[in-house]
Write a protein that holds these residues in place. Structure first.
Motif, PDB file in Angstrom:
ATOM      1  N   MET A   1    -102.082 -65.607 -29.360  1.00 56.61           N
ATOM      2  CA  MET A   1    -103.056 -67.498 -28.519  1.00 56.61           C
ATOM      3  C   MET A   1    -101.837 -67.686 -27.036  1.00 56.61           C
ATOM      4  O   MET A   1    -101.143 -67.431 -27.302  1.00 56.61           O
ATOM      5  N   THR A   2    -103.213 -67.369 -26.186  1.00 55.93           N
ATOM      6  CA  THR A   2    -102.562 -68.042 -24.775  1.00 55.93           C
ATOM      7  C   THR A   2    -102.302 -69.581 -24.537  1.00 55.93           C
ATOM      8  O   THR A   2    -103.809 -70.181 -24.328  1.00 55.93           O
TER       9      THR A   2
ATOM     10  N   GLU B   1    -102.545 -73.073 -22.733  1.00 56.81           N
ATOM     11  CA  GLU B   1    -103.216 -72.828 -21.772  1.00 56.81           C
ATOM     12  C   GLU B   1    -102.289 -74.329 -20.776  1.00 56.81           C
ATOM     13  O   GLU B   1    -101.746 -75.464 -22.103  1.00 56.81           O
TER      14      GLU B   1
ATOM     15  N   ASP C   1    -111.116 -76.380 -37.201  1.00 54.15           N
ATOM     16  CA  ASP C   1    -112.604 -76.280 -37.338  1.00 54.15           C
ATOM     17  C   ASP C   1    -112.897 -76.262 -39.129  1.00 54.15           C
ATOM     18  O   ASP C   1    -113.136 -75.416 -39.626  1.00 54.15           O
TER      19      ASP C   1
ATOM     20  N   THR D   1     -98.680 -72.986 -36.521  1.00 54.05           N
ATOM     21  CA  THR D   1     -99.039 -74.342 -36.829  1.00 54.05           C
ATOM     22  C   THR D   1     -99.369 -75.543 -37.503  1.00 54.05           C
ATOM     23  O   THR D   1     -99.143 -76.460 -36.572  1.00 54.05           O
TER      24      THR D   1
ATOM     25  N   GLY E   1    -101.839 -73.586 -26.845  1.00 59.97           N
ATOM     26  CA  GLY E   1    -101.810 -72.544 -27.338  1.00 59.97           C
ATOM     27  C   GLY E   1    -103.225 -72.155 -28.771  1.00 59.97           C
ATOM     28  O   GLY E   1    -103.359 -71.496 -28.932  1.00 59.97           O
ATOM     29  N   PHE E   2    -103.959 -73.628 -28.620  1.00 61.27           N
ATOM     30  CA  PHE E   2    -104.876 -73.302 -29.481  1.00 61.27           C
ATOM     31  C   PHE E   2    -105.856 -73.366 -28.094  1.00 61.27           C
ATOM     32  O   PHE E   2    -106.128 -73.833 -26.958  1.00 61.27           O
ATOM     33  N   ARG E   3    -107.335 -72.702 -28.679  1.00 62.21           N
ATOM     34  CA  ARG E   3    -108.499 -72.080 -27.770  1.00 62.21           C
ATOM     35  C   ARG E   3    -108.390 -73.544 -27.522  1.00 62.21           C
ATOM     36  O   ARG E   3    -109.042 -75.107 -28.392  1.00 62.21           O
ATOM     37  N   ALA E   4    -110.056 -73.809 -26.318  1.00 61.21           N
ATOM     38  CA  ALA E   4    -110.336 -74.753 -25.532  1.00 61.21           C
ATOM     39  C   ALA E   4    -112.184 -75.112 -26.755  1.00 61.21           C
ATOM     40  O   ALA E   4    -112.277 -74.630 -26.964  1.00 61.21           O
ATOM     41  N   SER E   5    -111.155 -76.887 -26.644  1.00 66.49           N
ATOM     42  CA  SER E   5    -113.001 -77.335 -27.873  1.00 66.49           C
ATOM     43  C   SER E   5    -112.513 -78.821 -27.222  1.00 66.49           C
ATOM     44  O   SER E   5    -111.849 -79.175 -26.872  1.00 66.49           O
TER      45      SER E   5
ATOM     46  N   LYS F   1    -109.629 -80.270 -28.853  1.00 60.24           N
ATOM     47  CA  LYS F   1    -108.482 -80.027 -28.143  1.00 60.24           C
ATOM     48  C   LYS F   1    -108.539 -81.256 -26.651  1.00 60.24           C
ATOM     49  O   LYS F   1    -107.284 -81.903 -26.572  1.00 60.24           O
ATOM     50  N   SER F   2    -109.728 -81.642 -26.127  1.00 56.96           N
ATOM     51  CA  SER F   2    -109.851 -82.082 -24.789  1.00 56.96           C
ATOM     52  C   SER F   2    -109.882 -83.542 -25.191  1.00 56.96           C
ATOM     53  O   SER F   2    -109.318 -84.605 -24.891  1.00 56.96           O
TER      54      SER F   2
END
Length: 337
Positions: free
Chosen positions: A1-2, A4, A73, A205, A315-319, A322-323
């Protein structure tokens, strides 16, 4: 994970609306569980529990469980019942806290202990704790049970620790942080972490969501302790200066005492021990907090913990989830402005 990087500051006032919208359908299920499980053949139990549960709270903790499930998810429904258990634990602690603090207002309404008395409030709080554990056992996960049962014990320890520190002006910053980590942040952390457990994610996680919730909870309590001196009863939903009159040594007071003159320190000693608690004393106390910038510094500390919460989910993907979780942190901090 990258990872952000997200910044808390923005031009539009933050809101819980994105998170509420995100979990609206799931919250309907949570509310149905709450309504069903607070019923009893003893009429006073649903009457008293309903007074507090229907009292206008945002249900932030169960929403965090649901939002974290969306972040991962998770397609199942287990988290809905567990979110109800989280709310029962929170509501039980509020009933007990209001008795201990002799509070008159909660979310702008008379507290249950004022209407029905201390004994009924304590016993209904016990009933709600029992319902929470009933739901946890039905879920069947020993790991979830361990997380939420430990949170319940830690919250109680935090409240006892706070009671021990009450009217003790020598309370240190470390003691204060230990108290708010236990009595407030622990349930935030547990509410988030159990989503990773039901989604069967790895320990990294779980740790990330625990860190998000814990830092959010600390920021939330720091803001509460700051606005106790500078907000109003209508905004706060409780009496202004309650912490001052109760002799609670919160961070604004700890900093003001450390930075004050000998005369000011003597005032704080008398105020915290209950000898100076008039409205005029509260005004003077607030002037000292402003003089030494302790409200501003407490809110700066809240922003620091808020940023740590946001970084924890970097580190979690944009979604959408997350926002919403990021904005929930900004909202918690912005309540002071």
């Amino acid at each position: 994970m990258t990872a952000e990087i997200h910044q808390l500051r923005g031009t539009v006032p933050p809101s819980l609306d994105p998170m509420m919208t995100l979990v609206a359908a799931d919250m309907n299920e949570v509310n149905a569980v709450i309504l069903d499980r607070m019923q009893s053949e003893v009429p006073l139990i649903p009457e008293l529990a309903g007074h507090l549960i229907a009292g206008g709270g945002k249900r932030m903790r169960p929403m965090l469980t649901l939002a974290c499930g969306r972040l991962l998810d998770y397609p199942g429904r287990r988290h809905c019942k567990l979110a109800a258990a989280v709310e029962f634990i929170h509501t039980a602690t509020l009933l007990h806290d209001d008795v201990v603090d002799k509070s008159d207002l909660r979310r702008g309404r008379k507290t249950a202990n004022v209407i029905w008395g201390n004994s009924a409030s304590v016993l209904v709080g016990d009933f709600l704790f029992s319902r929470a554990f009933e739901v946890m056992v039905e879920d069947g996960s020993l790991k979830v049970l361990k997380i939420l049962s430990r949170a319940s014990a830690v919250i109680a320890e935090g409240e006892v620790n706070q009671l021990s520190a009450q009217r003790r002006i020598e309370t240190s910053e470390d003691q204060y942080l230990a108290i708010i980590n236990a009595k407030t942040a622990e349930l935030f952390a547990a509410a988030c972490k159990i989503a990773a457990v039901v989604a069967e994610r790895d320990e990294a996680t779980e740790a990330a969501l625990d860190a998000y919730g814990r830092n959010l909870g600390i920021a939330f309590q720091l803001v509460d302790d700051a606005i106790d001196y500078v907000s109003d009863a209508e905004t706060m939903g409780k009496g202004v200066g309650d912490d001052f009159r109760d002799g609670k040594v919160t961070l604004p007071v700890i900093l003001a005492y450390a930075r004050g003159s000998a005369e000011e320190r003597d005032f704080w000693k008398q105020a915290i021990t209950g000898h100076k608690t008039s409205d005029e004393d509260l005004v003077y106390a607030t002037s000292l907090l402003r003089k030494h910038d302790t409200i501003a510094d407490t809110l700066a500390r809240a922003r620091h913990y808020g940023q740590r919460a946001v970084d924890a989910i970097g580190g979690f993907r944009a979604s959408q989830a997350k926002s919403a979780l990021t904005e929930a942190v900004a909202f918690a901090v912005a309540r002071a402005y």
